[in-house]
Design an enzyme around this catalytic site. Structure first.
Site, PDB file in Angstrom:
ATOM      1  N   TYR A 175      65.393  20.370  -5.132  1.00  0.00           N
ATOM      2  CA  TYR A 175      66.342  19.304  -5.485  1.00  0.00           C
ATOM      3  C   TYR A 175      65.588  18.049  -5.967  1.00  0.00           C
ATOM      4  CZ  TYR A 175      70.377  16.157  -4.738  1.00  0.00           C
ATOM      5  OH  TYR A 175      71.399  15.250  -4.893  1.00  0.00           O
ATOM      6  N   LYS A 220      65.741  16.244  -9.686  1.00  0.00           N
ATOM      7  CA  LYS A 220      66.199  14.860  -9.868  1.00  0.00           C
ATOM      8  C   LYS A 220      65.098  13.977 -10.459  1.00  0.00           C
ATOM      9  CE  LYS A 220      70.385  15.519  -8.286  1.00  0.00           C
ATOM     10  NZ  LYS A 220      71.523  15.500  -9.217  1.00  0.00           N
TER      11      LYS A 220
HETATM   12  P1  NAP Z   1      79.907  17.904  -4.661  1.00  0.00           P
HETATM   13  O1  NAP Z   1      80.974  17.195  -3.913  1.00  0.00           O
HETATM   14  O2  NAP Z   1      79.268  19.102  -4.056  1.00  0.00           O
HETATM   15  O3  NAP Z   1      80.496  18.279  -6.119  1.00  0.00           O
HETATM   16  C1  NAP Z   1      79.657  18.908  -7.050  1.00  0.00           C
HETATM   17  C2  NAP Z   1      80.416  19.128  -8.344  1.00  0.00           C
HETATM   18  O4  NAP Z   1      79.516  19.762  -9.257  1.00  0.00           O
HETATM   19  C3  NAP Z   1      81.611  20.050  -8.173  1.00  0.00           C
HETATM   20  O5  NAP Z   1      82.682  19.596  -8.951  1.00  0.00           O
HETATM   21  C4  NAP Z   1      81.092  21.395  -8.693  1.00  0.00           C
HETATM   22  O6  NAP Z   1      82.082  22.220  -9.301  1.00  0.00           O
HETATM   23  C5  NAP Z   1      80.143  20.926  -9.790  1.00  0.00           C
HETATM   24  N1  NAP Z   1      79.149  21.950 -10.092  1.00  0.00           N
HETATM   25  C6  NAP Z   1      78.218  22.495  -9.295  1.00  0.00           C
HETATM   26  N2  NAP Z   1      77.513  23.418  -9.946  1.00  0.00           N
HETATM   27  C7  NAP Z   1      78.004  23.466 -11.199  1.00  0.00           C
HETATM   28  C8  NAP Z   1      77.705  24.240 -12.350  1.00  0.00           C
HETATM   29  N3  NAP Z   1      76.715  25.144 -12.349  1.00  0.00           N
HETATM   30  N4  NAP Z   1      78.428  24.029 -13.472  1.00  0.00           N
HETATM   31  C9  NAP Z   1      79.424  23.115 -13.486  1.00  0.00           C
HETATM   32  N5  NAP Z   1      79.754  22.348 -12.432  1.00  0.00           N
HETATM   33  C10 NAP Z   1      79.051  22.531 -11.298  1.00  0.00           C
HETATM   34  O7  NAP Z   1      78.694  16.917  -5.006  1.00  0.00           O
HETATM   35  P2  NAP Z   1      78.631  15.320  -5.066  1.00  0.00           P
HETATM   36  O8  NAP Z   1      78.179  14.844  -3.748  1.00  0.00           O
HETATM   37  O9  NAP Z   1      79.864  14.771  -5.675  1.00  0.00           O
HETATM   38  O10 NAP Z   1      77.387  15.148  -6.054  1.00  0.00           O
HETATM   39  C11 NAP Z   1      77.530  14.841  -7.434  1.00  0.00           C
HETATM   40  C12 NAP Z   1      76.157  14.528  -7.997  1.00  0.00           C
HETATM   41  O11 NAP Z   1      75.600  13.432  -7.270  1.00  0.00           O
HETATM   42  C13 NAP Z   1      75.163  15.681  -7.867  1.00  0.00           C
HETATM   43  O12 NAP Z   1      74.341  15.734  -9.002  1.00  0.00           O
HETATM   44  C14 NAP Z   1      74.356  15.298  -6.652  1.00  0.00           C
HETATM   45  O13 NAP Z   1      73.077  15.869  -6.679  1.00  0.00           O
HETATM   46  C15 NAP Z   1      74.317  13.792  -6.801  1.00  0.00           C
HETATM   47  N6  NAP Z   1      74.041  13.096  -5.548  1.00  0.00           N
HETATM   48  C16 NAP Z   1      74.890  13.182  -4.490  1.00  0.00           C
HETATM   49  C17 NAP Z   1      74.579  12.501  -3.330  1.00  0.00           C
HETATM   50  C18 NAP Z   1      75.466  12.537  -2.119  1.00  0.00           C
HETATM   51  O14 NAP Z   1      75.052  11.971  -1.079  1.00  0.00           O
HETATM   52  N7  NAP Z   1      76.643  13.123  -2.169  1.00  0.00           N
HETATM   53  C19 NAP Z   1      73.412  11.748  -3.240  1.00  0.00           C
HETATM   54  C20 NAP Z   1      72.570  11.690  -4.347  1.00  0.00           C
HETATM   55  C21 NAP Z   1      72.887  12.362  -5.505  1.00  0.00           C
HETATM   56  P3  NAP Z   1      83.333  22.869  -8.476  1.00  0.00           P
HETATM   57  O15 NAP Z   1      84.126  21.714  -7.951  1.00  0.00           O
HETATM   58  O16 NAP Z   1      84.059  23.608  -9.514  1.00  0.00           O
HETATM   59  O17 NAP Z   1      82.710  23.678  -7.408  1.00  0.00           O
END
Ligand code: NAP
Length: 247
Positions: A155, A159
């Site tokens: 990961y 990133k």
């Molecule tokens: P999340 O709630 O797990 O949602 C992830 C989203 O990405 C979902 O809509 C999922 O689709 C979609 N997705 C995953 N794999 C995919 C693929 N191969 N093709 C198309 N869509 C795909 O994650 P989140 O927390 O909102 O995170 C969003 C972004 O922020 C990510 O890049 C994550 O690394 C980054 N981030 C998050 C955090 C945190 O604390 N949450 C911190 C730092 C960075 P489905 O809904 O259809 O399953």
């Protein structure tokens, strides 16, 4: 007139969490939004919400790591619009584990989604941006890409890769007034973090000067800013939105 009136945005990972919040915030700011997600149901639900705000929406169930699917989705969208002005590469997954035990498929899945997905969507829309002579590319990375994290070598690499990718794209497209920036979230309350054990959450919280996890709306606000007219002179930057974790 709204801030992003007559603009078309593509948001990947718009089905849930941060991506859903970004899609809705861009729509509230006036943009029409293509909601890309892995699953049909989640992309449809996000697009329905965008439509309920009075904007045009497209539900695109696409695996961002699949080059053919991405190219086809981008081509269809470009046929139906006058062009795409904003691209938010937000889709991301984790497959955590210590390096010694990390499976090759866990490395590949994370890199294919988080880094290759951003490459594929950006490439598919670059000619469009060059033609428009404007555009905003916003890549959602993570503070983990800046700091590293035990158990997240795949990961963190994806990133950190996004940061180098974004700066290179920023340099390549600057002459066409296209900007490319990174948002690096800290701990945000979504499905991605809801599975963490309470002691892990407590430990994480103790490293956050502002004392709490962030909300998807905190990241959405940063995305609307970077997409808007006030950010036209900002490119190649990393904006951490993390309650002060990294400073
Ligand atoms: P999340 O709630 O797990 O949602 C992830 C989203 O990405 C979902 O809509 C999922 O689709 C979609 N997705 C995953 N794999 C995919 C693929 N191969 N093709 C198309 N869509 C795909 O994650 P989140 O927390 O909102 O995170 C969003 C972004 O922020 C990510 O890049 C994550 O690394 C980054 N981030 C998050 C955090 C945190 O604390 N949450 C911190 C730092 C960075 P489905 O809904 O259809 O399953």
């Amino acid at each position: 007139m709204s801030l992003l009136e007559n603009q078309v945005a593509v948001v990947t990972g718009a089905g849930r969490g941060i991506g859903r919040a970004i899609a809705l915030a861009l729509a509230e700011a006036g943009a029409d939004v293509a909601c890309v997600s892995r699953t049909e149901a989640n992309s449809r639900a996000a697009a329905d919400e965008v439509e309920s705000l009075g904007r045009r929406a497209w539900a695109l169930a696409v695996d961002v790591g699949d080059a053919k699917a991405v190219d086809a989705a981008a081509a269809d969208l470009l046929k139906e619009t006058e062009g795409v002005h904003i691209l938010v590469n937000n889709a991301g997954v984790t497959r955590d584990g210590l390096l010694m035990r990390m499976k090759e498929e866990d490395w590949d899945t994370v890199l294919d989604t988080n880094l290759k997905g951003a490459f594929l969507f950006t490439k598919a829309l670059t000619r469009n941006f060059m033609k428009l002579r404007t555009g905003r590319i916003i890549n959602v990375a993570s503070v983990v890409g800046l700091m590293g994290n035990a158990g997240q070598a795949n990961y963190a690499a994806s990133k950190a890769g996004l940061v180098g990718f974004t700066k290179s794209v920023a340099k390549e497209l600057a002459s066409r007034s296209v900007t490319a920036n990174v948002i690096a979230p800290g701990f945000i309350d979504t499905d991605m973090t809801s599975g963490l054990k309470e002691e892990t959450r407590e430990m994480a919280r103790s490293h956050i000067p502002l004392g709490a996890f962030g909300q998807p709306s905190d990241i959405a606000a940063a995305a609307v800013f970077l997409a808007g007219p006030g950010a036209g002179y900002i490119t190649g930057q990393v904006l951490t939105v993390d309650g002060g974790m990294v400073m």
